[in-house]
Design a protein around this motif. Sequence first.
Motif, mmCIF file in Angstrom:
data_model
loop_
_atom_site.group_PDB
_atom_site.id
_atom_site.type_symbol
_atom_site.label_atom_id
_atom_site.label_comp_id
_atom_site.label_asym_id
_atom_site.label_seq_id
_atom_site.Cartn_x
_atom_site.Cartn_y
_atom_site.Cartn_z
ATOM 1 N N LYS A 114 0.830 -1.204 0.000
ATOM 2 C CA LYS A 114 0.000 0.000 0.000
ATOM 3 C C LYS A 114 0.868 1.259 0.000
ATOM 4 C CE LYS A 114 -4.296 -0.943 -0.294
ATOM 5 N NZ LYS A 114 -4.899 -0.650 -1.581
ATOM 6 N N ILE A 115 2.053 1.182 0.595
ATOM 7 C CA ILE A 115 2.955 2.334 0.616
ATOM 8 C C ILE A 115 3.364 2.697 -0.816
ATOM 9 C CG2 ILE A 115 5.235 3.168 1.363
ATOM 10 C CD1 ILE A 115 4.842 1.266 3.828
ATOM 11 N N ILE A 116 3.685 1.691 -1.620
ATOM 12 C CA ILE A 116 4.048 1.917 -3.023
ATOM 13 C C ILE A 116 2.855 2.505 -3.765
ATOM 14 C CG2 ILE A 116 4.752 0.836 -5.194
ATOM 15 C CD1 ILE A 116 6.093 -1.358 -3.416
ATOM 16 N N GLU A 117 1.699 1.890 -3.577
ATOM 17 C CA GLU A 117 0.491 2.349 -4.258
ATOM 18 C C GLU A 117 0.160 3.799 -3.882
ATOM 19 O OE1 GLU A 117 -3.965 0.682 -5.189
ATOM 20 O OE2 GLU A 117 -3.033 0.103 -3.304
ATOM 21 N N GLN A 118 0.235 4.130 -2.612
ATOM 22 C CA GLN A 118 -0.081 5.485 -2.160
ATOM 23 C C GLN A 118 0.942 6.502 -2.674
ATOM 24 O OE1 GLN A 118 -0.360 4.758 2.047
ATOM 25 N NE2 GLN A 118 -2.503 4.122 1.927
ATOM 26 N N THR A 119 2.198 6.114 -2.755
ATOM 27 C CA THR A 119 3.227 7.008 -3.284
ATOM 28 C C THR A 119 2.973 7.307 -4.762
ATOM 29 O OG1 THR A 119 4.835 6.155 -1.688
ATOM 30 C CG2 THR A 119 5.712 7.316 -3.622
ATOM 31 N N LEU A 120 2.700 6.276 -5.550
ATOM 32 C CA LEU A 120 2.396 6.473 -6.965
ATOM 33 C C LEU A 120 1.119 7.290 -7.133
ATOM 34 C CD1 LEU A 120 3.228 2.896 -8.284
ATOM 35 C CD2 LEU A 120 4.545 4.980 -8.702
ATOM 36 N N ASN A 121 0.169 7.072 -6.253
ATOM 37 C CA ASN A 121 -1.108 7.784 -6.294
ATOM 38 C C ASN A 121 -0.918 9.293 -6.103
ATOM 39 O OD1 ASN A 121 -4.062 7.528 -6.434
ATOM 40 N ND2 ASN A 121 -3.989 8.318 -4.344
ATOM 41 N N MET A 122 0.130 9.693 -5.393
ATOM 42 C CA MET A 122 0.391 11.124 -5.205
ATOM 43 C C MET A 122 0.750 11.797 -6.525
ATOM 44 S SD MET A 122 2.254 11.462 -1.457
ATOM 45 C CE MET A 122 3.848 11.006 -2.043
ATOM 46 N N VAL A 123 1.347 11.068 -7.444
ATOM 47 C CA VAL A 123 1.659 11.614 -8.761
ATOM 48 C C VAL A 123 0.380 11.733 -9.583
ATOM 49 C CG1 VAL A 123 2.933 11.251 -10.909
ATOM 50 C CG2 VAL A 123 3.992 10.678 -8.708
ATOM 51 N N ASN A 124 -0.396 10.645 -9.616
ATOM 52 C CA ASN A 124 -1.675 10.610 -10.334
ATOM 53 C C ASN A 124 -2.445 9.389 -9.858
ATOM 54 O OD1 ASN A 124 -3.386 9.490 -12.743
ATOM 55 N ND2 ASN A 124 -3.109 11.664 -13.153
ATOM 56 N N GLY A 126 -4.248 7.362 -11.341
ATOM 57 C CA GLY A 126 -4.208 6.244 -12.284
ATOM 58 C C GLY A 126 -2.865 5.552 -12.364
ATOM 59 N N LEU A 127 -1.821 6.169 -11.824
ATOM 60 C CA LEU A 127 -0.473 5.626 -11.971
ATOM 61 C C LEU A 127 -0.290 4.255 -11.310
ATOM 62 C CD1 LEU A 127 2.272 6.051 -13.252
ATOM 63 C CD2 LEU A 127 2.942 7.384 -11.243
ATOM 64 N N PRO A 128 -0.787 4.006 -10.097
ATOM 65 C CA PRO A 128 -0.608 2.670 -9.523
ATOM 66 C C PRO A 128 -1.200 1.564 -10.401
ATOM 67 C CG PRO A 128 -1.449 4.170 -7.852
ATOM 68 C CD PRO A 128 -1.472 4.908 -9.162
ATOM 69 N N GLY A 155 -7.388 7.531 -18.711
ATOM 70 C CA GLY A 155 -6.982 8.844 -18.256
ATOM 71 C C GLY A 155 -5.502 9.117 -18.182
ATOM 72 N N LEU A 156 -4.665 8.126 -18.442
ATOM 73 C CA LEU A 156 -3.232 8.301 -18.249
ATOM 74 C C LEU A 156 -2.478 7.314 -19.135
ATOM 75 C CD1 LEU A 156 -1.099 9.738 -16.349
ATOM 76 C CD2 LEU A 156 -1.268 7.734 -14.906
ATOM 77 N N ALA A 157 -1.289 7.703 -19.564
ATOM 78 C CA ALA A 157 -0.407 6.799 -20.304
ATOM 79 C C ALA A 157 1.019 7.039 -19.843
ATOM 80 C CB ALA A 157 -0.522 7.032 -21.808
ATOM 81 N N ILE A 158 1.802 5.942 -19.782
ATOM 82 C CA ILE A 158 3.216 6.079 -19.429
ATOM 83 C C ILE A 158 4.068 5.297 -20.424
ATOM 84 C CG2 ILE A 158 2.927 6.554 -16.962
ATOM 85 C CD1 ILE A 158 3.445 3.583 -16.377
#
Length: 185
Positions: A114-124, A126-128, A155-158
């Motif tokens: 969840k720490i990884i997911e929440q960190t990525l979520n701060m960027v966007n 959809g990122l996680p 909504g997002l592309a990487i």
Amino acid sequence: MSEIKSVYIENVKYCVDNGINKLIMFIKDEKSILEVKSYLEGNEIEIELIAITFPANEKMYVLDEDDELSEFVPGAADGNKIRCILKENKIPLVSSALPFEGIVIPGDNFNPYKIIEQTLNMVNPGLPNLVQALLVATDSGLVVPKERVLVMNAGLAIDVLSTNTRFLFHPEEGMQINKVIHIYK
């Protein structure tokens, strides 16, 4: 088939301009990926499509207008219907638990991912989801580690160099996000 979203066309053009040969889409149903497939064929563009979705038959929950919890199974995770449609269109579908999701243990909310997911979520937000779709595609063998791919949802592309789940943060073999292509609200 309905009109393709302009963001999908932009993502395909980005792939073509940058020599990316695989496009991973996180899907809830077959509509968007079939629109992209039709666009690719209509424009004679050779990009391999890969569909990623939730585990087969996994229940999801949403609050309805009366704040009541409603249970549903997303179309792409509902049995074999969409899998058969995509197979007919030569699009592999991987239904999988997402790597950052914990095992449901009633009364326990500990999940180190969840720490990884929440960190990525701060960027966007959809990122996680996109990072997990990449990991699932790589772990299943549809993408090889260090392969450059585009991963997208509505909504997002990487633009990213792939890795498997175990090596996500490895200094040489880990994931590398080259560019965040679209951020929509």
